[in-house]
Write a protein that holds these residues in place. Structure first.
Motif, mmCIF file in Angstrom:
data_model
loop_
_atom_site.group_PDB
_atom_site.id
_atom_site.type_symbol
_atom_site.label_atom_id
_atom_site.label_comp_id
_atom_site.label_asym_id
_atom_site.label_seq_id
_atom_site.Cartn_x
_atom_site.Cartn_y
_atom_site.Cartn_z
ATOM 1 N N THR A 1 103.726 43.554 73.542
ATOM 2 C CA THR A 1 103.358 42.233 73.034
ATOM 3 C C THR A 1 102.205 41.653 73.853
ATOM 4 N N PRO A 2 101.525 40.636 73.329
ATOM 5 C CA PRO A 2 100.338 40.109 74.015
ATOM 6 C C PRO A 2 100.597 39.564 75.416
ATOM 7 N N VAL A 3 101.804 39.047 75.685
ATOM 8 C CA VAL A 3 102.064 38.439 76.993
ATOM 9 C C VAL A 3 102.526 39.469 78.023
ATOM 10 N N TYR A 4 102.779 40.684 77.597
ATOM 11 C CA TYR A 4 103.368 41.684 78.482
ATOM 12 C C TYR A 4 102.343 42.275 79.451
ATOM 13 N N THR A 5 102.427 41.955 80.689
ATOM 14 C CA THR A 5 101.718 42.466 81.873
ATOM 15 C C THR A 5 100.195 42.302 81.861
ATOM 16 N N LYS A 6 99.527 42.659 80.765
ATOM 17 C CA LYS A 6 98.063 42.697 80.794
ATOM 18 C C LYS A 6 97.415 41.367 81.162
ATOM 19 N N SER B 1 115.954 50.284 65.477
ATOM 20 C CA SER B 1 116.085 49.681 64.141
ATOM 21 C C SER B 1 115.827 48.181 64.159
ATOM 22 N N SER B 2 115.623 47.622 65.350
ATOM 23 C CA SER B 2 115.447 46.171 65.538
ATOM 24 C C SER B 2 116.695 45.384 65.160
ATOM 25 N N GLU B 3 117.844 46.073 65.112
ATOM 26 C CA GLU B 3 119.104 45.363 64.878
ATOM 27 C C GLU B 3 119.373 44.386 66.016
ATOM 28 N N LEU B 4 119.072 44.820 67.231
ATOM 29 C CA LEU B 4 119.226 43.985 68.416
ATOM 30 C C LEU B 4 117.977 44.091 69.274
ATOM 31 N N THR B 5 117.710 43.076 70.084
ATOM 32 C CA THR B 5 116.752 43.214 71.168
ATOM 33 C C THR B 5 117.483 43.842 72.345
ATOM 34 N N ALA C 1 102.575 37.039 69.078
ATOM 35 C CA ALA C 1 103.353 38.277 69.028
ATOM 36 C C ALA C 1 103.815 38.601 67.622
ATOM 37 N N GLU C 2 103.741 39.866 67.275
ATOM 38 C CA GLU C 2 104.275 40.383 66.022
ATOM 39 C C GLU C 2 105.252 41.493 66.359
ATOM 40 N N ARG C 3 106.377 41.494 65.686
ATOM 41 C CA ARG C 3 107.404 42.467 66.035
ATOM 42 C C ARG C 3 107.095 43.821 65.447
ATOM 43 N N GLY C 4 106.983 44.798 66.322
ATOM 44 C CA GLY C 4 106.776 46.166 65.905
ATOM 45 C C GLY C 4 107.973 47.008 66.289
ATOM 46 N N ARG C 5 107.788 48.288 66.375
ATOM 47 C CA ARG C 5 108.873 49.175 66.783
ATOM 48 C C ARG C 5 109.196 48.933 68.247
ATOM 49 N N ALA C 6 110.470 48.844 68.572
ATOM 50 C CA ALA C 6 110.884 48.593 69.947
ATOM 51 C C ALA C 6 110.512 49.775 70.824
ATOM 52 N N GLY C 7 110.278 49.477 72.098
ATOM 53 C CA GLY C 7 110.007 50.538 73.059
ATOM 54 C C GLY C 7 108.546 50.596 73.411
ATOM 55 N N SER D 1 113.728 37.369 72.038
ATOM 56 C CA SER D 1 113.181 37.827 73.317
ATOM 57 C C SER D 1 112.227 38.999 73.166
ATOM 58 N N TRP D 2 112.138 39.571 71.973
ATOM 59 C CA TRP D 2 111.142 40.625 71.729
ATOM 60 C C TRP D 2 109.728 40.113 71.937
ATOM 61 N N ARG D 3 109.539 38.794 71.917
ATOM 62 C CA ARG D 3 108.198 38.235 72.059
ATOM 63 C C ARG D 3 107.563 38.495 73.425
#
Length: 255
Positions: A191-196, A106-110, A235-241, A184-186
């Motif tokens: 997200t763009p910075v994640y691993t790739k 629900s994006s209530e929390l990261t 980064a844009e916040r989408g569905r977590a996971g 911290s979801w960024r």
């Protein structure tokens, strides 16, 4: 510089961090959920600067403590032993491994805010979650090196973030502060910075079955602080996971 690094979780990321810390002259106390005896070979390979312990012991021994376990086990972290300590959280939310968590969906929390709620007496910093384990080890560079990479961190306590940045510097990385744990979801999966960025381009013709072995073995490419800032800003916040790398399955405790 912190003298001792405590590790709760000694999988892929934990092993890379232990190797970097020992190489930097730090002492390392490793732990996992299966007991110190199961870490004998790893400790032997690391040398005199490393020893195995229980998670509670590792938490109490470390000047800084890294938690690097599957997120689904966050509520097993030793609250009392970590009270008052700066804790670095490498964990990512993978629903296919961790199960669905409504408070994250629900994006209530990261995920890091959720862990901080559990570790209410600790100072949590999100770190080391956006880079693969092999690239974490191979891309480390001394301060001032022209090809030094940066990693994002997030946290609510400024002193704790400064301690985390000092550790990153010791281990071979610059730091980009991405804000609070709520932000911290960024650097979360997807997200763009994640691993790739740290991987570079995969070889042409790489099959899905071969992707994960390549992911684990490629030395990667440097990503400087300026580029990390750009990626975080995109980064844009989408569905977590996020999605685990192809072939990873559900067994990888920490990539």
């Amino acid at each position: 510089m912190p003298r001792t690094l405590g590790l709760i979780g000694s999988g892929l990321i934990g092993t890379s961090l232990a190797r970097l810390a020992v190489a930097a002259g730090m002492n390392v106390v490793l732990s996992n959920s299966r007991g110190p005896d199961t870490l004998a070979d790893l400790v032997a390979s690391l040398g005199e600067g490393a020893r195995a312990a229980t998670p509670d012991e590792a938490a109490r021994a470390g000047d800084l403590v890294v938690v690097t376990i599957p997120l689904k086990a966050y509520d097993r972290l030793p609250v009392a032993a970590l009270r008052g300590r700066t804790v670095l959280d490498t964990m990512n939310y993978y629903p296919q491994r961790d199960g669905r968590l409504a408070v994250l969906d629900s994006s209530e929390l990261t995920s890091s805010s959720l862990v901080q709620r559990h570790l209410a007496g600790s100072r949590l910093v999100k770190a080391f979650n956006s880079i693969g384990s092999n690239q974490l080890f191979t891309l480390a560079r001394p301060a001032g090196a022209p090809d030094r990479s940066a990693l994002p961190v997030a946290g609510d306590d400024e002193t704790a973030k400064q301690e985390a940045a000092q550790l990153l510097d010791t281990l071979g990385y610059d730091t980009v502060d991405t804000g609070t744990l709520a932000e911290s979801w960024r650097s979360e999966p997807g997200t763009p910075v994640y691993t790739k960025p740290y991987l570079g381009e995969p070889p042409a013709g790489l099959t899905p079955a071969d992707y994960f072995p390549w992911f684990l073995s490629t030395p990667g490419v440097p990503v400087p602080a300026a580029r990390v800032r750009e990626l975080v800003a995109e980064a844009e916040r989408g569905r977590a996971g996020g999605v685990l790398p192809q072939g990873a399955g559900g067994s990888q405790a920490s990539l």
